[in-house]
Design a protein around this motif. Sequence first.
Motif, PDB file in Angstrom:
ATOM      1  N   ILE A 411      53.727 -47.834  38.223  1.00 38.53           N
ATOM      2  CA  ILE A 411      53.291 -46.467  37.485  1.00 38.53           C
ATOM      3  C   ILE A 411      53.759 -46.393  36.159  1.00 38.53           C
ATOM      4  CG2 ILE A 411      53.586 -44.018  37.611  1.00 38.53           C
ATOM      5  CD1 ILE A 411      54.120 -44.519  40.689  1.00 38.53           C
ATOM      6  N   ALA A 412      55.053 -46.862  35.938  1.00 37.02           N
ATOM      7  CA  ALA A 412      55.513 -46.693  34.507  1.00 37.02           C
ATOM      8  C   ALA A 412      54.553 -47.660  33.519  1.00 37.02           C
ATOM      9  CB  ALA A 412      56.861 -47.064  34.324  1.00 37.02           C
ATOM     10  N   SER A 413      54.291 -48.788  33.932  1.00 40.66           N
ATOM     11  CA  SER A 413      53.487 -49.675  33.263  1.00 40.66           C
ATOM     12  C   SER A 413      52.170 -49.267  32.960  1.00 40.66           C
ATOM     13  CB  SER A 413      53.334 -51.096  34.039  1.00 40.66           C
ATOM     14  OG  SER A 413      52.580 -52.074  33.256  1.00 40.66           O
ATOM     15  N   ILE A 414      51.412 -48.679  33.897  1.00 44.55           N
ATOM     16  CA  ILE A 414      50.100 -48.101  33.709  1.00 44.55           C
ATOM     17  C   ILE A 414      50.128 -47.003  32.540  1.00 44.55           C
ATOM     18  CG2 ILE A 414      48.177 -47.011  34.634  1.00 44.55           C
ATOM     19  CD1 ILE A 414      48.828 -48.448  37.234  1.00 44.55           C
ATOM     20  N   ILE A 415      51.134 -46.270  32.744  1.00 46.85           N
ATOM     21  CA  ILE A 415      51.170 -45.002  31.875  1.00 46.85           C
ATOM     22  C   ILE A 415      51.697 -45.171  30.609  1.00 46.85           C
ATOM     23  CG2 ILE A 415      52.260 -42.833  31.555  1.00 46.85           C
ATOM     24  CD1 ILE A 415      52.283 -42.472  34.597  1.00 46.85           C
ATOM     25  N   GLY A 416      52.659 -46.050  30.726  1.00 42.66           N
ATOM     26  CA  GLY A 416      53.039 -46.432  29.197  1.00 42.66           C
ATOM     27  C   GLY A 416      51.988 -47.356  28.251  1.00 42.66           C
ATOM     28  N   GLY A 417      51.623 -48.349  28.957  1.00 41.84           N
ATOM     29  CA  GLY A 417      50.550 -49.151  28.266  1.00 41.84           C
ATOM     30  C   GLY A 417      49.340 -48.543  27.821  1.00 41.84           C
ATOM     31  N   GLY A 418      48.665 -47.965  28.874  1.00 43.33           N
ATOM     32  CA  GLY A 418      47.469 -47.190  28.644  1.00 43.33           C
ATOM     33  C   GLY A 418      47.748 -45.990  27.830  1.00 43.33           C
ATOM     34  N   GLY A 419      48.802 -45.393  27.797  1.00 45.75           N
ATOM     35  CA  GLY A 419      48.957 -44.328  26.915  1.00 45.75           C
ATOM     36  C   GLY A 419      49.125 -44.703  25.526  1.00 45.75           C
ATOM     37  N   PHE A 420      49.742 -45.703  25.478  1.00 51.13           N
ATOM     38  CA  PHE A 420      49.915 -46.105  23.835  1.00 51.13           C
ATOM     39  C   PHE A 420      48.375 -46.548  23.270  1.00 51.13           C
ATOM     40  CE2 PHE A 420      50.272 -49.557  20.719  1.00 51.13           C
ATOM     41  CZ  PHE A 420      51.062 -48.948  19.795  1.00 51.13           C
ATOM     42  N   ILE A 421      47.336 -46.863  23.901  1.00 54.73           N
ATOM     43  CA  ILE A 421      46.247 -47.437  23.597  1.00 54.73           C
ATOM     44  C   ILE A 421      45.507 -46.037  23.344  1.00 54.73           C
ATOM     45  CG2 ILE A 421      43.911 -48.285  24.253  1.00 54.73           C
ATOM     46  CD1 ILE A 421      46.208 -50.290  23.584  1.00 54.73           C
ATOM     47  N   ILE A 422      45.650 -45.090  24.096  1.00 58.98           N
ATOM     48  CA  ILE A 422      45.117 -43.627  23.866  1.00 58.98           C
ATOM     49  C   ILE A 422      45.669 -43.095  22.581  1.00 58.98           C
ATOM     50  CG2 ILE A 422      44.717 -41.462  24.734  1.00 58.98           C
ATOM     51  CD1 ILE A 422      44.605 -42.587  27.525  1.00 58.98           C
ATOM     52  N   TYR A 423      47.087 -43.353  22.306  1.00 58.53           N
ATOM     53  CA  TYR A 423      47.527 -42.763  21.011  1.00 58.53           C
ATOM     54  C   TYR A 423      46.939 -43.511  19.855  1.00 58.53           C
ATOM     55  CZ  TYR A 423      51.546 -42.197  17.942  1.00 58.53           C
ATOM     56  OH  TYR A 423      52.310 -41.969  16.540  1.00 58.53           O
ATOM     57  N   GLY A 424      46.785 -44.891  20.088  1.00 55.49           N
ATOM     58  CA  GLY A 424      46.285 -45.408  18.636  1.00 55.49           C
ATOM     59  C   GLY A 424      44.787 -45.077  18.522  1.00 55.49           C
ATOM     60  N   PHE A 425      43.946 -44.878  19.765  1.00 54.60           N
ATOM     61  CA  PHE A 425      42.431 -44.237  19.322  1.00 54.60           C
ATOM     62  C   PHE A 425      42.624 -42.772  18.876  1.00 54.60           C
ATOM     63  CE2 PHE A 425      38.674 -42.474  20.934  1.00 54.60           C
ATOM     64  CZ  PHE A 425      37.721 -43.128  20.485  1.00 54.60           C
ATOM     65  N   LEU A 426      43.441 -41.907  19.230  1.00 52.39           N
ATOM     66  CA  LEU A 426      43.772 -40.465  18.576  1.00 52.39           C
ATOM     67  C   LEU A 426      43.730 -40.785  17.086  1.00 52.39           C
ATOM     68  CD1 LEU A 426      45.878 -38.636  21.166  1.00 52.39           C
ATOM     69  CD2 LEU A 426      43.250 -38.549  20.918  1.00 52.39           C
ATOM     70  N   ILE A 427      44.630 -41.881  16.825  1.00 54.27           N
ATOM     71  CA  ILE A 427      44.760 -42.168  15.129  1.00 54.27           C
ATOM     72  C   ILE A 427      43.251 -42.396  14.610  1.00 54.27           C
ATOM     73  CG2 ILE A 427      45.862 -43.472  13.521  1.00 54.27           C
ATOM     74  CD1 ILE A 427      48.290 -43.829  15.383  1.00 54.27           C
ATOM     75  N   GLU A 428      42.448 -43.029  15.305  1.00 59.97           N
ATOM     76  CA  GLU A 428      41.261 -43.535  14.582  1.00 59.97           C
ATOM     77  C   GLU A 428      40.493 -42.441  14.723  1.00 59.97           C
ATOM     78  OE1 GLU A 428      39.127 -46.732  16.413  1.00 59.97           O
ATOM     79  OE2 GLU A 428      41.003 -48.327  16.288  1.00 59.97           O
ATOM     80  N   LEU A 429      40.585 -41.597  15.454  1.00 63.08           N
ATOM     81  CA  LEU A 429      39.688 -40.245  15.453  1.00 63.08           C
ATOM     82  C   LEU A 429      40.063 -39.261  14.313  1.00 63.08           C
ATOM     83  CD1 LEU A 429      39.468 -39.456  19.350  1.00 63.08           C
ATOM     84  CD2 LEU A 429      37.740 -40.524  17.731  1.00 63.08           C
ATOM     85  N   GLY A 430      41.126 -39.536  13.482  1.00 61.41           N
ATOM     86  CA  GLY A 430      41.543 -39.236  12.421  1.00 61.41           C
ATOM     87  C   GLY A 430      42.868 -37.906  12.766  1.00 61.41           C
ATOM     88  N   ILE A 431      43.240 -37.910  13.499  1.00 59.29           N
ATOM     89  CA  ILE A 431      44.471 -37.398  13.984  1.00 59.29           C
ATOM     90  C   ILE A 431      45.724 -37.741  13.595  1.00 59.29           C
ATOM     91  CG2 ILE A 431      46.153 -36.256  15.814  1.00 59.29           C
ATOM     92  CD1 ILE A 431      43.647 -36.186  17.725  1.00 59.29           C
ATOM     93  N   ALA A 432      46.436 -37.002  12.461  1.00 63.65           N
ATOM     94  CA  ALA A 432      47.644 -37.744  11.541  1.00 63.65           C
ATOM     95  C   ALA A 432      48.813 -37.977  12.507  1.00 63.65           C
ATOM     96  CB  ALA A 432      47.741 -36.589  10.538  1.00 63.65           C
ATOM     97  N   LEU A 433      48.832 -39.121  13.054  1.00 63.63           N
ATOM     98  CA  LEU A 433      50.132 -39.661  13.878  1.00 63.63           C
ATOM     99  C   LEU A 433      50.562 -41.054  13.310  1.00 63.63           C
ATOM    100  CD1 LEU A 433      48.592 -39.150  17.478  1.00 63.63           C
ATOM    101  CD2 LEU A 433      50.086 -37.741  16.418  1.00 63.63           C
ATOM    102  N   PRO A 434      51.996 -41.058  13.147  1.00 64.01           N
ATOM    103  CA  PRO A 434      52.508 -42.119  12.588  1.00 64.01           C
ATOM    104  C   PRO A 434      52.066 -43.651  13.241  1.00 64.01           C
ATOM    105  CG  PRO A 434      54.093 -40.937  14.153  1.00 64.01           C
ATOM    106  CD  PRO A 434      52.676 -40.100  14.147  1.00 64.01           C
ATOM    107  N   SER A 435      51.889 -44.660  12.351  1.00 65.22           N
ATOM    108  CA  SER A 435      51.612 -45.816  13.011  1.00 65.22           C
ATOM    109  C   SER A 435      51.879 -46.923  11.990  1.00 65.22           C
ATOM    110  CB  SER A 435      49.836 -45.947  13.411  1.00 65.22           C
ATOM    111  OG  SER A 435      49.075 -46.030  12.141  1.00 65.22           O
ATOM    112  N   PHE A 436      51.991 -47.927  12.204  1.00 66.43           N
ATOM    113  CA  PHE A 436      52.150 -49.145  11.322  1.00 66.43           C
ATOM    114  C   PHE A 436      51.013 -50.262  11.509  1.00 66.43           C
ATOM    115  CE2 PHE A 436      54.831 -49.558  15.338  1.00 66.43           C
ATOM    116  CZ  PHE A 436      54.566 -50.822  15.661  1.00 66.43           C
ATOM    117  N   TRP A 437      49.882 -50.166  12.071  1.00 71.71           N
ATOM    118  CA  TRP A 437      48.845 -51.225  12.448  1.00 71.71           C
ATOM    119  C   TRP A 437      47.846 -50.473  11.958  1.00 71.71           C
ATOM    120  CZ3 TRP A 437      51.188 -48.198  16.134  1.00 71.71           C
ATOM    121  CH2 TRP A 437      50.413 -47.251  16.907  1.00 71.71           C
ATOM    122  N   GLY A 438      46.936 -51.254  11.300  1.00 71.03           N
ATOM    123  CA  GLY A 438      45.556 -50.907  10.701  1.00 71.03           C
ATOM    124  C   GLY A 438      44.461 -50.983  11.944  1.00 71.03           C
TER     125      GLY A 438
END
Length: 509
Positions: A411-438
């Motif tokens: 459960i932790a693996s699915i939520i943690g890994g999948g949640g991080f990808i959703i976090y990255g996609f929110l950045i691509e949509l223009g939401i101002a969240l911290p990141s260090f990858w292009g």
Amino acid sequence: MMSPLWLIGALAAYFLILLGVSVYKRRTNTETDYFLGGNSMPAWMLAMAFVATWYGGNSALISVDEANTQGMGSWWVLGGPTVIAVIALFFLGPIIRRAGMLSQDGIMTSRYNKVAGTVLSIVTAIYLIVWGASQMVALGLFFMVFFEISFIWGVVVAIAFSLAYAMIGGFRAVVLTETAQFGFFMLGLIVTFVGAVIVSGGPDAIIQTIEAKRDAAFLNLWEGFGPNLGYIIAFGLAFTIDPAAWQRLQATKSPREARNVTVHAMIYFLPLYFLVVFAGIASIAAFNEPPEQGLVATLATSHFLPIFGVIVFIGIAAAIMSTICTTLNLSSLYLTELTTKALHRDFEEKQKVWIARAATLLAALIGFIVAVQLPSALKLLALASEMLAAGVFFPLVLGFFWRRGNSAGAIASIIGGGGFIIYGFLIELGIALPSFWGEGSVTRVLIGLGISLVLYLGVSLATPAEYEKANALVGRSRNRFADSGTGVAGTNENPNPTESDESGAVNLN
């Protein structure tokens, strides 16, 4: 320019053929019939359905455009990950079939617990709907060029027919129609390649154009490995655990047949993926710049004789619609399982089939909304693949081999890994969240995979083991006696192939 009457007539004939195939010998009396075709279809047919499913709009359209700019190296965008995934499934196929479950939810529920199965179903349903939306985008744009209609109406037409034969015949209809579609898009791609060579002036003109416009790396297959590494990782891992592939392996008659499906699929995949690359390269002398409407659509509508344009149109539409239909069928499987869990009651088989049909309609509606809001096929496919790979790969695959893995870790693996990808996609949509990858960086999917693996291993080791559950599933899935096809996979098998066990999963062996 082709007359729309040619296209409308050809499309109507094509629809009628597929609708007839979907009704032919249909059997949807039970959940196993609806989702696995009663485990009665041959390996070669399931392999064609396997190929037709993965070889959707992105493969048939985007790969040609990528090859026109990247050259041979573009094979790594989708061809490389597909070959890697099929090789992995060659070894995993018998294990998946011996597990004897209706879906990956059943596997996770049996191996861990109902919460783990539910979390996986949520992530997988999102993946399937977004994947289907990416195909809707591709088909909507394709229809825009051919029919000169709006993008939205193109998507509506595709969804309407896909729903018709998916809901009438279930998985059996999906496989039968995908077998027919396999032949259609093979013919369409061959015509596209030959036509591109002719329009470009022949092999000599193509070689001269490459020498004048490109460097030596353009024809070097390995030049594309590094630039496309993100796609290789995300698509390769996601395709390995793709529910559509697993459904076709679970639908086989025996574990040995599951391996045969992957062998047949590899034979089909290799020429197909190189064919689209060659078509893209062959088009280099036909246009000074890649057309905005896409190479395939532009060639078919403006440079081919009407009959050949129609063949290409039907072939590409077949490839895209086969994938849409499969995503709808599979989305309904996971939505059905989520629904029956949420209602906390037992349903008769026919009731489950009606729930599945309603879920198919719901998946189509959500997919349509996503396609209209985010009309980028490749971006949608990348998001779906990264989320599935980072969230589900380790708990699902390692669950067959590592007995120490437990429910909390999964459960932790699915939520943690999948949640991080959703976090990255929110950045691509223009939401101002911290990141260090292009944007589009391979770093994001690697971080997501790392988070998923660390959480699975760390949380599992830090919490109590669940050896009894692990031994039951691992023992059954690795018991070679199941290869005999006798219907008995081991002492933990349910002798009734349609009777649910206490985990809520359905045994099929």
